[in-house]
Design a protein around this motif. Structure first.
Motif, PDB file in Angstrom:
ATOM      1  N   LEU B 243       0.855  -1.179   0.062  1.00  0.00           N
ATOM      2  CA  LEU B 243       0.197   0.089   0.157  1.00  0.00           C
ATOM      3  C   LEU B 243       0.768   1.233  -0.014  1.00  0.00           C
ATOM      4  N   SER B 273      -6.430  -2.380  -1.467  1.00  0.00           N
ATOM      5  CA  SER B 273      -5.115  -3.162  -0.872  1.00  0.00           C
ATOM      6  C   SER B 273      -5.803  -4.230  -0.065  1.00  0.00           C
ATOM      7  N   THR B 282       0.106  -4.586   4.330  1.00  0.00           N
ATOM      8  CA  THR B 282      -0.245  -5.008   3.206  1.00  0.00           C
ATOM      9  C   THR B 282       0.508  -5.929   2.302  1.00  0.00           C
ATOM     10  N   ALA B 285      -1.684  -4.659  -3.588  1.00  0.00           N
ATOM     11  CA  ALA B 285      -2.453  -3.371  -3.789  1.00  0.00           C
ATOM     12  C   ALA B 285      -2.769  -3.158  -5.418  1.00  0.00           C
TER      13      ALA B 285
END
Lengths: 414, 414
Positions: B243, B273, B282, B285
């Motif tokens: 992200l 994401s 994360t 994305a």
């Protein structure tokens, strides 16, 4: 005495493998979220494992599975260990699980060796420790500590289901969960074994981490309100693009995290933007982020810095923001006396140990309000956690379980 | 002659209001997306309006609603005008609609005044002009120009529905849509009336925009693959946060857009994401973005610059990227002869005009491959478009419809 309490490493690893079979098979990794069907089924297994270990488990009013090995005194404050068995979505097999199953193994070895403690020993599988859609982690340990509050029961998940309703559907009585916290006089001390979930022990080559403090966590939701418009015809200078402001905020969060002097991290966990069509400038975005540190004053400053910088960047783009703090949890130091018992026991067993902070939150943070608290970490391969690759070697788990037993013995002594 | 063709402004506005009643009432603004139920219903209304205007409408193989006012010659190439009546989600009441309904009003006034053209006049409501989940805008005008291709029919929407299947469910035969493009010999010339969708005319105080070129559009999907991990325990320096890389890419897209020397814009329209839990870094994305310009060489350079900078930023974070170009459409200049007819007619009517680029794509870009093409813009209040606030004053629409009639008359002359 201490060597006799060495765990049966194969049996312990076998139990970890058995418990890992309970997960949502439709998703990658191991998903056993609080209130899910796999979680419900796994708790039956945990209860049976405790019963088989002679712990006479009960489900308390907060939904915790509490096993008890009676001590010589038959009454008074208990020694407590435990952790949790729920997971994040697509998580791993060790986070929480190691603490619960090692606790059961310690009880088993105590019985098998005819070792009677002075105090009762409680082994607890705390309800719903992980962050979840209700925004209430550590459900069971909060309840035990008396800080699960009526307003928490009104929090809703992504489908609009209230936490109280979810608890009822899980067979719990939410009002009872609120009404029966433990008293400080119930707890002689608490020690929790957990995987480190970070890379420090592996890097420094230590078998054991003695936790100095559990990081405080501030979680925030920032909502950005801009102005939609045609992506082909609106000059760049005329835009109030919500997603651009949210993106700048993600970088602000990262920059603040990178500026932490000691242990401090900052993470953007989730972003949403809309309307989401190609050809249309976004007019709204939401960003969920968090900062963590064992240093309360850094946390306080970082919190202000993040909001100030996000606000100022958004203002420059003509985007309105709204900041909501979802969690606001101070760092919790461990108790020096418990740390001392852990390090003495580790030295006795010849286990190289290192003092480390805990970046993750734990049930132990809530237990600390009831009595002396400590935590033992074992290494995580490559520091990975909250992902399918999460791994702690069987030998490391066995060393941790052995140290847990030895620490409990020392804490039990008058 | 020209003044006699002035539209009945009240009638035209009434028709715009009537058509706007067809929209998804469960969403803000006006949503009448291609293949939706409101779109289906609105097309019945458009067909009836054309029939009532004496245009004997037919639905052609591509799903366009084509009305025809026969000219004196009864055969040979036709004068063509039109636009579209689908909207973006939560869009406005004027984008496209003004061109279709003004075309019908012009035909009505020609019949009411007994004005017979040399050429047949076609008024076309082109199928699905707006960007949509299939990634195929200008469906009807692409088909007419012979550039709707078999592989386009395999593109799917968010639910995995193929465009070909969606067309079948809408009552169309996709293979027929591919097989019957118009020929250049069918088209004497094309002129489209449209709202500006930007602020230039309002700012400079001109009633009319004479379009110089239609911007080219490059749309891309960038996929970021990082590494998940625990947000509390993974040191900032050890992260591969998808992200964060995507956020940096959003700012890169904006920066490149702001660097355009003439008309050029760059927009991040949507971001996703995952895994999306608080407490987890994360690991993936996706970012949908686009750049537009009437300047082909800037577009080409900007395209390379965006990909290079996104790749280099992601590489520095240990995040892998994959770039997919969804659309790659060169700028389309309008035809000088048509621009001249428009400006002569505007001068005749005493309408102050200004040469402007079109940042938006239009069906006209595809019609340009079949014959001379021009576009007339009328002002958008505050430059807003693709949003509920989209507005063009009734007097401006009437002026545009009047100029459309006068331009068609001039184009009709030998």
């Amino acid at each position: 005495m201490i060597d006799a309490l060495a765990p049966d490493a194969g049996r312990l690893q076998g139990q970890i493998d058995e418990l890992s079979a309970f997960h949502d098979s439709g998703r990658p990794g191991w998903s056993r979220e609080v209130f899910s069907e796999p979680y419900r089924a796994s708790r039956e297994w945990v209860r049976a494992a405790m019963a088989e270990a002679g712990l006479n488990p009960v489900i308390d009013d907060a939904g915790n599975i509490v096993g008890r090995l009676p001590g010589r005194r038959r009454s008074g404050p208990a020694l407590v260990t435990g952790s949790h068995t729920d997971t994040v979505p697509s998580g791993g097999r060790f986070d929480g699980v190691v603490g619960v199953l090692a606790g059961i193994e310690v009880a088993r070895r105590l019985r098998e060796t005819g070792t009677e403690l002075e105090h009762d020993l409680l082994v607890v599988d705390f309800l719903g420790e992980e962050a979840n859609e209700f925004g209430i982690s550590c459900m069971g340990s909060r309840a035990v500590a008396g800080v699960l509050r009526p307003e928490h029961l009104d929090r809703t998940d992504g489908d609009g289901l209230a936490l109280g309703t979810a608890m009822e559907r899980f067979g719990l009585d939410p009002s009872a969960a609120l009404g029966r916290p433990w008293r400080a006089s119930d707890v002689h001390g608490y020690v929790e074994l957990h995987i480190e979930q970070g890379p420090l022990l592996e890097r420094s080559g230590h078998d054991i981490g003695v936790v100095t403090a559990i990081a405080g966590i501030d979680r925030l939701l920032v909502t950005f309100a801009g102005r939609s418009g045609h992506a082909g015809t609106t000059p760049m200078a005329d835009r109030h693009d919500a997603l651009v402001s949210a993106a700048a905020a993600v970088l602000t969060v990262e920059r603040v995290g990178c500026g932490a002097p000691v242990h401090g991290v900052a993470t953007s966990g989730h972003i949403q933007s809309g309307p989401g069509s190609m050809g249309v400038i976004t007019d709204q975005a939401r960003l969920w982020a968090e900062i963590r540190s064992v240093d309360g004053s850094w946390l306080h400053g970082a919190r202000r810095q993040i909001v100030d910088e996000i606000a100022s960047e958004a203002r420059a783009r003509g985007v309105d923001i709204d900041v909501e703090w979802l969690t606001d949890q101070d760092p919790v130091p461990t108790t020096e006396a418990v740390r001392d018992r852990i390090t003495e026991a580790a030295d006795d067993l010849g286990l190289p140990w290192k003092a480390v902070p805990s970046g993750a939150g734990h049930d132990a943070a809530h237990l600390a309000t009831l009595g002396p608290m400590g935590m033992i970490f074992v290494p995580s391969v490559a520091g990975r956690s909250h992902c399918p690759e999460e791994l702690t070697a069987p030998a490391d788990i066995a060393r941790g379980a052995h140290l847990l037993a030895a620490t409990l013995l020392r804490m039990d002594s008058p």
